[in-house]
Motif scaffolding. Structure first.
Motif, PDB file in Angstrom:
ATOM      1  N   LYS A 124      79.377  44.956  78.257  1.00 22.58           N
ATOM      2  CA  LYS A 124      78.439  45.512  77.284  1.00 22.58           C
ATOM      3  C   LYS A 124      78.242  44.541  76.128  1.00 22.58           C
ATOM      4  O   LYS A 124      77.117  44.304  75.680  1.00 22.58           O
ATOM      5  N   GLN A 125      79.349  43.971  75.648  1.00 17.60           N
ATOM      6  CA  GLN A 125      79.239  43.018  74.550  1.00 17.60           C
ATOM      7  C   GLN A 125      78.467  41.785  74.978  1.00 17.60           C
ATOM      8  O   GLN A 125      77.650  41.251  74.229  1.00 17.60           O
ATOM      9  N   GLU A 126      78.741  41.309  76.190  1.00 15.60           N
ATOM     10  CA  GLU A 126      78.033  40.128  76.674  1.00 15.60           C
ATOM     11  C   GLU A 126      76.543  40.421  76.825  1.00 15.60           C
ATOM     12  O   GLU A 126      75.697  39.581  76.499  1.00 15.60           O
ATOM     13  N   THR A 127      76.198  41.623  77.300  1.00 21.03           N
ATOM     14  CA  THR A 127      74.791  42.006  77.430  1.00 21.03           C
ATOM     15  C   THR A 127      74.110  42.060  76.072  1.00 21.03           C
ATOM     16  O   THR A 127      72.967  41.597  75.909  1.00 21.03           O
ATOM     17  N   ASN A 128      74.810  42.604  75.069  1.00 16.44           N
ATOM     18  CA  ASN A 128      74.247  42.666  73.724  1.00 16.44           C
ATOM     19  C   ASN A 128      73.994  41.270  73.173  1.00 16.44           C
ATOM     20  O   ASN A 128      72.970  41.016  72.528  1.00 16.44           O
ATOM     21  N   ALA A 129      74.919  40.352  73.430  1.00 15.66           N
ATOM     22  CA  ALA A 129      74.758  38.988  72.933  1.00 15.66           C
ATOM     23  C   ALA A 129      73.566  38.315  73.599  1.00 15.66           C
ATOM     24  O   ALA A 129      72.746  37.664  72.931  1.00 15.66           O
TER      25      ALA A 129
ATOM     26  N   LYS B 177      79.678  33.867  70.613  1.00 14.29           N
ATOM     27  CA  LYS B 177      79.797  34.188  72.036  1.00 14.29           C
ATOM     28  C   LYS B 177      80.818  33.269  72.717  1.00 14.29           C
ATOM     29  O   LYS B 177      81.653  33.728  73.509  1.00 14.29           O
ATOM     30  N   ALA B 178      80.754  31.966  72.395  1.00 10.85           N
ATOM     31  CA  ALA B 178      81.726  31.034  72.980  1.00 10.85           C
ATOM     32  C   ALA B 178      83.140  31.357  72.517  1.00 10.85           C
ATOM     33  O   ALA B 178      84.102  31.290  73.304  1.00 10.85           O
ATOM     34  N   THR B 179      83.288  31.731  71.247  1.00 15.95           N
ATOM     35  CA  THR B 179      84.609  32.093  70.731  1.00 15.95           C
ATOM     36  C   THR B 179      85.149  33.329  71.431  1.00 15.95           C
ATOM     37  O   THR B 179      86.328  33.397  71.803  1.00 15.95           O
TER      38      THR B 179
END
Length: 218
Positions: free
Chosen positions: A10-15, A94-96
């Motif tokens: 979900k977090q990756e999708t938001n990013a 995102k990378a962090t």
């Protein structure tokens, strides 16, 4: 646990959604900037035409509109700069997040492996290996120990006897005369036979000895 499992996608999708939205906004601002640049250039051309026609008031109005367009262009440039800054920060975050998540996964795997490998089990296994090695060593020593009559032999006496045999053999080798090399065969030319040795005459003593041996044989 389910929040932990389903939180990452979900977090990756938001990013990703945020990055896509920022890209769309950036493209829109760039298009609008190009339109304003064309309008500003058009106002300059109009101002030139009015100036040639001696219409000073209309030329000044064109220059005013040009400046308004330039102000909007500058404002759009600031907007684009902010969006670029936001995109860089978001990509860095995102990378962090991905790095921290990878480290967390590695730490969990390491913890699970350490939990599966208990230090007490390792110590127990090493003790068993040492005990088996010691038992095997004792078995090999027991098999190598002589039994029966051979167990009564004195090793020191056997070694002393061996030294005497070696000394006697060395002394015997030193007392033996040096052997002469066999003489090389004499080559006889073809067609010639070697001369036979002439029979030697027997002495009187040798005749008496032969006669005595003949009588004893009878």
């Amino acid at each position: 646990m389910f929040t932990r499992l389903f939180g990452k996608p979900k977090q990756e999708t938001n990013a990703l959604t945020s990055l896509d939205k920022l890209n769309e906004t950036l493209e829109m601002l760039e298009k609008k900037e190009k339109v304003l640049v064309k309008k500003a250039a058009a106002e300059v051309e109009k101002a030139k035409d009015f100036s040639k026609a001696r219409n000073k008031r209309a030329a000044i109005q064109c220059l005013k509109r040009k400046r308004l367009y330039e102000q909007q262009i500058e404002q759009l440039g600031n907007f684009q700069l902010r969006i670029h800054d936001q995109m860089i920060m978001l990509e860095g975050a995102k990378a962090t997040t991905e790095t921290v998540d990878a480290l967390r996964t590695g730490a969990s795997a390491m913890k699970a492996m350490q939990k599966a490998t208990n230090i007490d089990d390792v110590d127990k296994t090493m003790d068993e290996i040492n005990e088996q090695t010691e038992n095997m060593k004792q078995i090999q020593e027991a098999l190598a120990t002589p039994i029966g009559v051979a167990a009564d032999f004195d090793e020191d006496e056997l070694e002393a006897e061996l030294e005497e045999l070696e000394g006697a053999e060395l002394e015997e080798q030193l007392l033996q005369p040096a052997t002469t090399a066999p003489a090389a065969p004499v080559q006889v030319p073809a067609g010639r036979q070697p001369a036979r040795p002439l029979p030697q005459k027997r002495t009187a003593e040798e005749d008496e000895l032969a006669a005595l041996q003949a009588e004893m044989a009878l």
